[in-house]
Design an enzyme around this catalytic site. Structure first.
Site, PDB file in Angstrom:
ATOM      1  N   CYS A  81      47.837  40.721  33.323  1.00 16.51           N
ATOM      2  CA  CYS A  81      47.809  39.281  33.572  1.00 16.51           C
ATOM      3  C   CYS A  81      49.036  38.932  34.398  1.00 16.51           C
ATOM      4  O   CYS A  81      50.162  39.209  33.972  1.00 16.51           O
ATOM      5  CB  CYS A  81      47.816  38.516  32.251  1.00 16.51           C
ATOM      6  SG  CYS A  81      47.999  36.730  32.419  1.00 16.51           S
ATOM      7  N   CYS A 139      45.578  37.395  40.682  1.00 15.33           N
ATOM      8  CA  CYS A 139      45.159  37.171  39.300  1.00 15.33           C
ATOM      9  C   CYS A 139      44.120  38.227  38.975  1.00 15.33           C
ATOM     10  O   CYS A 139      43.205  38.471  39.782  1.00 15.33           O
ATOM     11  CB  CYS A 139      44.574  35.764  39.138  1.00 15.33           C
ATOM     12  SG  CYS A 139      43.840  35.467  37.512  1.00 15.33           S
TER      13      CYS A 139
END
Length: 274
Positions: A73, A183
């Site tokens: 992440c 992302c």
């Protein structure tokens, strides 16, 4: 289950990273932890994010005896990594936006970073750009809605292409030749992104680089599983080697099906007080 590789994300984006690691380490066991009760991370206060992630990850490391943690992440990697490393004795690998290879690949020297608003604004991201893309014009695009669209695609199989085109209009207008997917959710919708942006834009993510780093660290510690283990004439790799843990009260049937299709035999909710 032998000591697993623990991959952690706020949602399903980390599955793209896990898939890259499995290409390099197909015989290892895996745990996937996604904190979907607090998704998206980019909207959380930093101290709240740190406290929750440290509690979740450390508890699961203790429970599973994981040999390495991969924070799949970008938001958590820029905020939580120091605290995790301070609380764990095993290696912790984070995600770094692929700014350097994007700058090297670009012919027009016009590149972009598509990420959450949190990643786009962080000092660390701007340091990467200054260090590795000083010769490029770099456009930054922050969009949390794309994260939820990726989650929705996995849950339902549907994608609103008209809305996607609207969100990506500034990217198209920037006339880039390389776009960094900053992302881990975004590789899950790479085909749709490519459809809107066109073949002239190369999409880059960090999955392969993360996998390479994991292999290096586990090799240094002699923890690579080289072959399939056989018990009672059956290979233990597969269902018994893949466990998924989530934090939301419940998950959709579509997401459950996706996890099963990925090879997870255990799909379990865990709770957190943070």
């Amino acid at each position: 289950m032998s000591r697993p590789i623990l991959v952690f994300d706020s949602g399903i984006g980390g599955l793209s990273v896990l898939a890259e690691i499995r290409k390099s380490l197909p015989h290892s066991d895996y745990c996937y932890l996604f904190d979907n009760a607090r998704l998206p991370y980019g909207e959380l206060e930093e101290q709240v994010l740190i406290a929750g992630c440290v509690a979740l990850v450390c508890d699961l490391v203790a429970r599973t005896n994981a040999m390495i943690v991969v924070v799949a992440c970008n938001t958590a990697s820029t905020v939580v990594l120091p605290a995790l490393r301070a609380n764990l004795s095993i290696p912790v690998v984070g995600v770094v936006p692929a700014i350097k290879p994007a700058a090297q690949m670009s012919k027009s020297k016009r590149i972009g970073l598509l990420a959450t608003p949190g990643t786009v604004k962080r000092h660390y991201t701007h340091e990467l750009i200054s260090q590795f893309a000083d010769d490029c014009h770099v456009e930054l695009f922050g969009c949390s809605e794309l994260v939820m669209m990726a989650e929705q695609k996995i849950a339902t199989g549907q994608m609103d292409m008209h809305r996607l085109a609207d969100l990506l209009a500034p990217v198209v207008a920037a006339q880039l030749d390389v776009l960094v997917l900053g992302c881990t959710h975004f590789p899950m919708i790479q085909a749709e992104l490519q459809q809107v942006l066109g073949a002239g834009v190369t999409l880059m993510d960090s999955g392969a680089a993360i996998a390479k780093r994991v292999v290096t660290l586990l090799t240094q510690q002699n923890l690579i599983v080289e072959e399939r283990r056989v018990t009672n004439e059956r290979e233990t790799l597969g269902e018994s080697a893949m466990q998924a843990f989530y934090t939301k009260a419940e998950i959709s049937e579509g997401l459950t099906t996706t996890l099963i299709d990925c090879g997870f035999s255990t799909i379990e909710r865990i709770t957190t007080t943070n």
